[in-house]
Design a protein around this motif. Structure first.
Motif, short mmCIF file in Angstrom:
data_model
loop_
_atom_site.label_atom_id
_atom_site.label_comp_id
_atom_site.label_asym_id
_atom_site.label_seq_id
_atom_site.Cartn_x
_atom_site.Cartn_y
_atom_site.Cartn_z
N ILE A 189 -70.12 -87.26 -17.53
CA ILE A 189 -69.99 -88.50 -16.77
C ILE A 189 -69.45 -88.23 -15.37
CG2 ILE A 189 -68.72 -90.69 -16.66
CD1 ILE A 189 -68.98 -90.83 -19.72
N ALA A 190 -68.47 -87.30 -15.25
CA ALA A 190 -67.91 -86.98 -13.94
C ALA A 190 -68.97 -86.34 -13.04
CB ALA A 190 -66.71 -86.05 -14.10
N TRP A 191 -69.74 -85.40 -13.58
CA TRP A 191 -70.76 -84.75 -12.76
C TRP A 191 -71.93 -85.67 -12.46
CZ3 TRP A 191 -70.50 -80.88 -9.62
CH2 TRP A 191 -69.50 -79.95 -9.78
N SER A 192 -72.20 -86.60 -13.35
CA SER A 192 -73.27 -87.56 -13.06
C SER A 192 -72.87 -88.49 -11.92
CB SER A 192 -73.63 -88.36 -14.31
OG SER A 192 -72.60 -89.26 -14.65
N ALA A 193 -71.59 -88.80 -11.79
CA ALA A 193 -71.13 -89.62 -10.67
C ALA A 193 -71.31 -88.88 -9.35
CB ALA A 193 -69.67 -90.01 -10.87
N ILE A 194 -71.01 -87.59 -9.35
CA ILE A 194 -71.19 -86.78 -8.13
C ILE A 194 -72.68 -86.69 -7.80
CG2 ILE A 194 -70.97 -84.45 -7.17
CD1 ILE A 194 -68.37 -84.22 -8.87
N PHE A 195 -73.51 -86.41 -8.79
CA PHE A 195 -74.95 -86.33 -8.59
C PHE A 195 -75.50 -87.67 -8.11
CE2 PHE A 195 -79.32 -86.67 -10.26
CZ PHE A 195 -79.88 -85.61 -9.59
N SER A 196 -74.97 -88.75 -8.64
CA SER A 196 -75.40 -90.08 -8.24
C SER A 196 -75.14 -90.32 -6.76
CB SER A 196 -74.66 -91.13 -9.08
OG SER A 196 -74.92 -92.41 -8.63
N HIS A 197 -73.99 -89.92 -6.27
CA HIS A 197 -73.68 -90.11 -4.85
C HIS A 197 -74.59 -89.26 -3.97
CE1 HIS A 197 -70.28 -92.74 -5.27
NE2 HIS A 197 -69.74 -91.94 -6.18
N VAL A 198 -74.89 -88.05 -4.41
CA VAL A 198 -75.80 -87.19 -3.64
C VAL A 198 -77.19 -87.82 -3.57
CG1 VAL A 198 -76.97 -84.95 -3.63
CG2 VAL A 198 -74.53 -85.08 -4.11
N VAL A 199 -77.66 -88.38 -4.68
CA VAL A 199 -78.99 -89.01 -4.71
C VAL A 199 -79.00 -90.26 -3.83
CG1 VAL A 199 -80.67 -90.15 -6.21
CG2 VAL A 199 -79.60 -88.03 -6.93
N VAL A 200 -77.91 -91.02 -3.81
CA VAL A 200 -77.83 -92.20 -2.94
C VAL A 200 -77.93 -91.77 -1.47
CG1 VAL A 200 -76.24 -93.97 -2.09
CG2 VAL A 200 -76.60 -93.69 -4.53
N ILE A 201 -77.23 -90.71 -1.11
CA ILE A 201 -77.29 -90.22 0.27
C ILE A 201 -78.71 -89.78 0.63
CG2 ILE A 201 -76.51 -88.35 1.81
CD1 ILE A 201 -73.77 -88.57 0.35
N ILE A 202 -79.37 -89.09 -0.29
CA ILE A 202 -80.75 -88.66 -0.04
C ILE A 202 -81.67 -89.87 0.12
CG2 ILE A 202 -82.75 -87.52 -1.09
CD1 ILE A 202 -80.74 -85.52 -2.32
N GLY A 203 -81.50 -90.88 -0.74
CA GLY A 203 -82.31 -92.09 -0.65
C GLY A 203 -82.12 -92.81 0.67
N LEU A 204 -80.88 -92.92 1.12
CA LEU A 204 -80.61 -93.56 2.41
C LEU A 204 -81.23 -92.77 3.56
CD1 LEU A 204 -76.92 -94.72 1.90
CD2 LEU A 204 -78.95 -96.16 2.07
N CYS A 205 -81.17 -91.45 3.47
CA CYS A 205 -81.77 -90.62 4.53
C CYS A 205 -83.29 -90.78 4.56
CB CYS A 205 -81.39 -89.16 4.33
SG CYS A 205 -79.67 -88.79 4.67
N VAL A 206 -83.92 -90.85 3.40
CA VAL A 206 -85.38 -91.04 3.35
C VAL A 206 -85.76 -92.40 3.90
CG1 VAL A 206 -87.35 -91.27 1.78
CG2 VAL A 206 -85.72 -89.40 1.46
N MET A 207 -84.98 -93.42 3.56
CA MET A 207 -85.26 -94.76 4.09
C MET A 207 -85.08 -94.79 5.60
SD MET A 207 -83.50 -97.10 1.15
CE MET A 207 -83.94 -98.68 1.84
N ALA A 208 -84.02 -94.15 6.10
CA ALA A 208 -83.80 -94.10 7.54
C ALA A 208 -84.94 -93.33 8.23
CB ALA A 208 -82.46 -93.46 7.85
N TYR A 209 -85.41 -92.24 7.62
CA TYR A 209 -86.51 -91.49 8.19
C TYR A 209 -87.78 -92.35 8.26
CZ TYR A 209 -90.39 -88.24 8.54
OH TYR A 209 -91.54 -87.62 8.91
N GLY A 210 -88.02 -93.11 7.18
CA GLY A 210 -89.19 -93.98 7.17
C GLY A 210 -89.13 -95.03 8.26
N ILE A 211 -87.95 -95.56 8.50
CA ILE A 211 -87.80 -96.58 9.56
C ILE A 211 -87.90 -95.95 10.93
CG2 ILE A 211 -86.15 -98.18 10.60
CD1 ILE A 211 -85.17 -98.74 7.72
N MET A 212 -87.25 -94.80 11.12
CA MET A 212 -87.29 -94.15 12.44
C MET A 212 -88.69 -93.65 12.77
SD MET A 212 -84.24 -94.32 13.66
CE MET A 212 -84.05 -93.06 14.87
N ARG A 213 -89.45 -93.29 11.75
CA ARG A 213 -90.82 -92.80 11.97
C ARG A 213 -91.70 -93.91 12.52
NH1 ARG A 213 -95.33 -91.84 8.12
NH2 ARG A 213 -96.56 -90.21 9.09
N GLY A 214 -91.40 -95.12 12.05
CA GLY A 214 -92.05 -96.32 12.56
C GLY A 214 -93.50 -96.30 12.45
#
Length: 95
Positions: free
Chosen positions: A70-95
């Motif tokens: 459970i502890a490591w899944s929380a860490i992995f979850s935060h990393v995946v959230v950061i990756i998702g936000l970066c992909v969304m930002a890339y998609g918006i910046m790519r326009g």
């Protein structure tokens, strides 16, 4: 409320978040099929990653009672959230 009730509420909210995220992804995908813009598809990939990252730790706690997992899944979850936000930002910046 004791700890078990709070954990149950978190798990139920994670399932609701997952279902609403799937609904939102479906709606945006239908918009993508109409306009065929690759930026929208990249945004959908990021949104999918974000929804999975948000709900991952709570859904792991449903299936696994182990504290280490459970502890490591929380860490992995935060990393995946950061990756998702970066992909969304890339998609918006790519326009």
């Amino acid at each position: 409320m004791n700890g078990m009730e709070v954990e149950t509420i978190q798990q139920m909210l994670a399932i609701v978040t997952l279902l609403l995220g799937a609904l939102l992804i479906g709606i945006i995908f239908n918009a993508y099929r109409i306009v065929r813009q690759p930026t929208l598809l990249i945004f959908i990939y990021g949104l999918f990653t974000l929804v999975v990252g948000i709900t991952f730790a709570d859904l792991v706690s449903v299936f696994t009672p182990d504290d280490f997992t459970i502890a490591w899944s929380a860490i992995f979850s935060h990393v995946v959230v950061i990756i998702g936000l970066c992909v969304m930002a890339y998609g918006i910046m790519r326009g």
